[in-house]
Design a protein around this motif. Structure first.
Motif, PDB file in Angstrom:
ATOM      1  N   GLY A   1       3.563  -5.078   0.828  1.00 33.01           N
ATOM      2  CA  GLY A   1       2.742  -4.399   1.553  1.00 33.01           C
ATOM      3  C   GLY A   1       2.394  -2.928   1.122  1.00 33.01           C
ATOM      4  N   GLY A   2       1.437  -2.498   1.413  1.00 35.68           N
ATOM      5  CA  GLY A   2       0.995  -1.177   0.619  1.00 35.68           C
ATOM      6  C   GLY A   2       1.695   0.089   1.175  1.00 35.68           C
ATOM      7  N   LEU A   3       2.351   0.174   2.532  1.00 35.88           N
ATOM      8  CA  LEU A   3       2.939   1.203   2.991  1.00 35.88           C
ATOM      9  C   LEU A   3       4.289   1.197   2.071  1.00 35.88           C
ATOM     10  CD1 LEU A   3       3.360   3.767   4.591  1.00 35.88           C
ATOM     11  CD2 LEU A   3       4.402   1.991   6.440  1.00 35.88           C
ATOM     12  N   VAL A   4       5.097   0.063   2.148  1.00 33.90           N
ATOM     13  CA  VAL A   4       6.239   0.046   1.414  1.00 33.90           C
ATOM     14  C   VAL A   4       5.979   0.332  -0.076  1.00 33.90           C
ATOM     15  CG1 VAL A   4       7.987  -1.570   0.491  1.00 33.90           C
ATOM     16  CG2 VAL A   4       7.153  -1.761   2.740  1.00 33.90           C
ATOM     17  N   SER A   5       5.207  -0.125  -0.854  1.00 37.35           N
ATOM     18  CA  SER A   5       4.912   0.361  -2.272  1.00 37.35           C
ATOM     19  C   SER A   5       4.622   1.779  -2.339  1.00 37.35           C
ATOM     20  CB  SER A   5       3.708  -0.574  -2.850  1.00 37.35           C
ATOM     21  OG  SER A   5       3.854  -1.949  -2.905  1.00 37.35           O
ATOM     22  N   ALA A   6       3.660   2.335  -1.543  1.00 41.82           N
ATOM     23  CA  ALA A   6       3.516   3.624  -1.544  1.00 41.82           C
ATOM     24  C   ALA A   6       4.444   4.640  -1.478  1.00 41.82           C
ATOM     25  CB  ALA A   6       2.377   4.143  -0.504  1.00 41.82           C
TER      26      ALA A   6
END
Length: 101
Positions: free
Chosen positions: A61-66
């Motif tokens: 997911g994007g939030l985790v990666s960010a």
């Protein structure tokens, strides 16, 4: 005194000095800014390996990666672990394992 109270310090470590009533400083330690993330899911997905044993994999997911790049923060997550646990033993074991993560 907090990081916000020290002029010019934002999003970085700062010294935290406790002042005793006589005016002397008693301890200096490093304090990181805190980040509380409230999300639909946690940055890990839980998998039950036994009655009281859990393993975790990184969630996509994007939030985790960010947020992985924000090492200067003490980050806490509130969210769903990716599984429904119906028994008390499993819930307690999962909560304990997540707290150590």
């Amino acid at each position: 005194m907090t990081c916000d109270a020290i002029e010019g310090v934002r999003n970085q470590e700062c010294k935290h000095v406790e002042i005793e009533p006589n005016g002397a400083s008693c301890e200096t330690k490093m304090v990181r800014p805190r980040l509380l993330v409230v999300s639909m899911s946690l940055p890990v997905t839980a998998k039950r390996n036994g009655e009281e044993s859990w393993s975790f994999t990184m969630s996509p997911g994007g939030l985790v990666s960010a947020l992985l790049g924000l090492k200067e923060f003490e980050t806490k997550w509130i969210g769903w672990p990716g599984v429904d646990v119906h028994d008390a033993v499993g819930k307690k074991a999962l909560s304990s394992a997540l707290a150590k993560k």
